[in-house]
Design an enzyme around this catalytic site. Structure first.
Site, PDB file in Angstrom:
ATOM      1  N   PRO A  92       0.846  -1.204   0.000  1.00  0.00           N
ATOM      2  CA  PRO A  92       0.000   0.000   0.000  1.00  0.00           C
ATOM      3  C   PRO A  92       0.880   1.253   0.000  1.00  0.00           C
ATOM      4  CG  PRO A  92      -0.068  -1.090   2.150  1.00  0.00           C
ATOM      5  CD  PRO A  92       0.830  -1.918   1.290  1.00  0.00           C
TER       6      PRO A  92
ATOM      7  N   ASP B  51       5.659   2.553   2.492  1.00  0.00           N
ATOM      8  CA  ASP B  51       4.798   1.390   2.706  1.00  0.00           C
ATOM      9  C   ASP B  51       3.942   1.687   3.941  1.00  0.00           C
ATOM     10  OD1 ASP B  51       3.734  -1.068   3.490  1.00  0.00           O
ATOM     11  OD2 ASP B  51       5.526  -2.199   2.924  1.00  0.00           O
ATOM     12  N   HIS B  52       2.644   1.889   3.701  1.00  0.00           N
ATOM     13  CA  HIS B  52       1.779   2.347   4.796  1.00  0.00           C
ATOM     14  C   HIS B  52       1.534   1.257   5.845  1.00  0.00           C
ATOM     15  CE1 HIS B  52      -0.579   5.168   6.849  1.00  0.00           C
ATOM     16  NE2 HIS B  52      -1.331   5.638   5.877  1.00  0.00           N
ATOM     17  N   ARG B  53       1.966   0.015   5.552  1.00  0.00           N
ATOM     18  CA  ARG B  53       1.861  -1.019   6.595  1.00  0.00           C
ATOM     19  C   ARG B  53       2.898  -0.777   7.681  1.00  0.00           C
ATOM     20  NH1 ARG B  53       2.928  -6.109   2.904  1.00  0.00           N
ATOM     21  NH2 ARG B  53       4.567  -4.652   2.321  1.00  0.00           N
TER      22      ARG B  53
ATOM     23  N   ILE C 109       4.904   2.428   7.814  1.00  0.00           N
ATOM     24  CA  ILE C 109       5.156   3.851   8.090  1.00  0.00           C
ATOM     25  C   ILE C 109       3.848   4.629   8.039  1.00  0.00           C
ATOM     26  CG2 ILE C 109       6.264   5.901   7.079  1.00  0.00           C
ATOM     27  CD1 ILE C 109       8.485   3.830   6.166  1.00  0.00           C
TER      28      ILE C 109
END
Ligand code: CAO
Length: 262
Positions: free
Chosen positions: A58, A235-237, A239
Site C-alpha cells: 500500500p 509502505d503504509h503497513r 510507516i
C-alpha cells in the site's frame, strides 16, 4: 432457528488477481500502421518486480520541498575528485537521507517473509535508480555514512557509467536499505516512485526551481530561493503519514544547512 452463516473470508491477493479479466488481445494494425519490437530482458525483469511491488504494497507518496539555496553555493565550491566526475545534488541528498534514516529507523527496516517482524538495519546502503538504454537499474552504494561527498560522487559516476555501458551484477544491486530516484537532471515537479521491496520507502527528486519566499528576518521582503521537490513513497503497513512528514522535514532541514553533510 438456524445459525447465521459465518461471513466469507475475503479472497487472497492471488485469488483476487486471478479473477481479473485478461487484457484483450488486439490487432493494432487494424487501426493504423504499427511496428513491433521485443521488450529488453532488463525491462521485462524490472516490470515483473515493479508490478509485484505496486500491487502488494500500500503506497502513499508524501510531497515536500527543500530549500537548497545554500547547498547550491556549497556544491559549486566543491572540488570534483577528477575531471570526469560531477558534483551534483545527489551525494548531498544521500548523506541527508542517511541522517534521516538514523533519526527514523523504521525507514531503514524491512518486513520479514512472514510479515510478523520488522528487521531494523544498522547499516546504510542506498540504491540509486539509473536510467540506461536497456532499462532501469538500481546499483547500491554501500556504507554511505562513512563516505565523503567526493567519494560518493566518484562512486556514483563509476557505477552509473558501468550500468549504462556494461550492466550490473546482482551483487551490485543487492543489499539496499532505501532507494533514491532522481529525475532532477531531466525535469518534472513531482511523481510517485514505486518502492523497491523489501525496502519500505523510496525518495523521488525532481528538478530544482526558483521560488519567491518571505525573508526570514523581514517577512515584508521577498527572496528568491532554490527549492528541490521531494516525493517520498512509503509502505503504509510500516510507516504512518506523520512519520513520512517528519522524515521529509528532517531531510529538508539537513539540505537547508548543508555544512554538516559535506
Ligand atoms: N535540479 C536541477 N538540476 C539537477 C538536479 C536537480 N534536482 N539534479 C541534477 N541536476 C543537474 C546536474 O547538476 C547536472 O547538471 P550539469 O550538466 O550542468 O552539470 C545535470 O542535471 C545532469 O545530472 P546527472 O543526471 O548526470 O547527475 P545526477 O547525479 O543528478 O544523477 C543519475 C545521476 C545516475 C541518478 C541520473 O543520471 C539518472 O540516471 N537519473 C534517472 C533516474 C530514473 O530514471 N529514475 C526514474 C526511475 S522510476 O522510479
Amino acid at each position: 432457528m438456524s445459525t447465521p452463516a459465518a461471513p466469507a473470508s475475503p479472497p487472497t491477493l492471488t485469488e483476487a488477481l486471478a479473477s481479473l479479466p485478461p487484457l484483450p488481445s488486439i490487432d493494432f494494425s487494424l487501426f493504423g500502421e504499427v511496428e513491433s519490437k521485443p521488450v529488453t530482458r532488463i525491462k521485462r525483469f524490472t516490470a515483473a518486480f515493479l508490478a509485484r511491488n505496486w500491487v502488494t504494497i500500500p503506497h502513499v507518496t508524501h510531497q515536500d520541498e527543500a530549500d537548497i539555496t545554500a547547498l547550491e553555493a556549497l556544491r559549486r565550491n566543491h572540488v570534483a575528485p577528477s575531471p570526469d566526475v560531477k558534483i551534483t545534488v545527489l551525494p548531498f541528498l544521500m548523506k541527508a537521507v542517511v541522517k534521516a534514516l538514523a533519526q527514523y529507523p523504521q525507514f531503514n527496516a524491512s518486513l520479514d517473509a512472514t510479515g510478523a517482524n520488522l528487521v531494523f538495519k544498522k547499516y546504510f546502503h542506498i540504491g540509486i535508480a539509473v536510467d540506461t538504454p536497456r532499462g532501469l537499474l538500481v546499483p547500491v552504494i554501500r556504507n554511505v555514512d562513512r563516505k565523503s561527498i567526493a567519494e560518493l560522487s566518484a562512486e556514483l559516476a563509476a557505477i552509473s557509467r558501468k550500468a549504462r555501458e556494461k550492466g550490473l551484477s546482482m551483487d551490485e544491486m543487492s543489499g539496499g536499505c532505501f532507494s533514491i530516484s532522481s529525475l532532477g537532471g531531466i525535469g518534472g515537479t513531482a511523481f510517485t516512485p514505486i518502492i523497491n521491496a523489501p525496502e519500505v520507502a523510496i525518495l523521488g527528486v525532481c528538478r530544482s526551481f526558483q521560488k519567491p519566499m518571505p525573508n526570514r528576518d523581514d517577512p515584508q521582503r521577498i527572496d528568491w530561493r532554490t527549492m528541490l521537490p521531494l516525493s517520498l513513497s512509503y509502505d503504509h503497513r510500516v510507516i504512518d503519514g506523520a512519520d513520512a512528514a517528519r522524515f521529509c522535514a528532517s531531510l529538508a532541514a539537513s539540505l537547508a544547512e548543508p555544512e554538516s553533510l559535506a
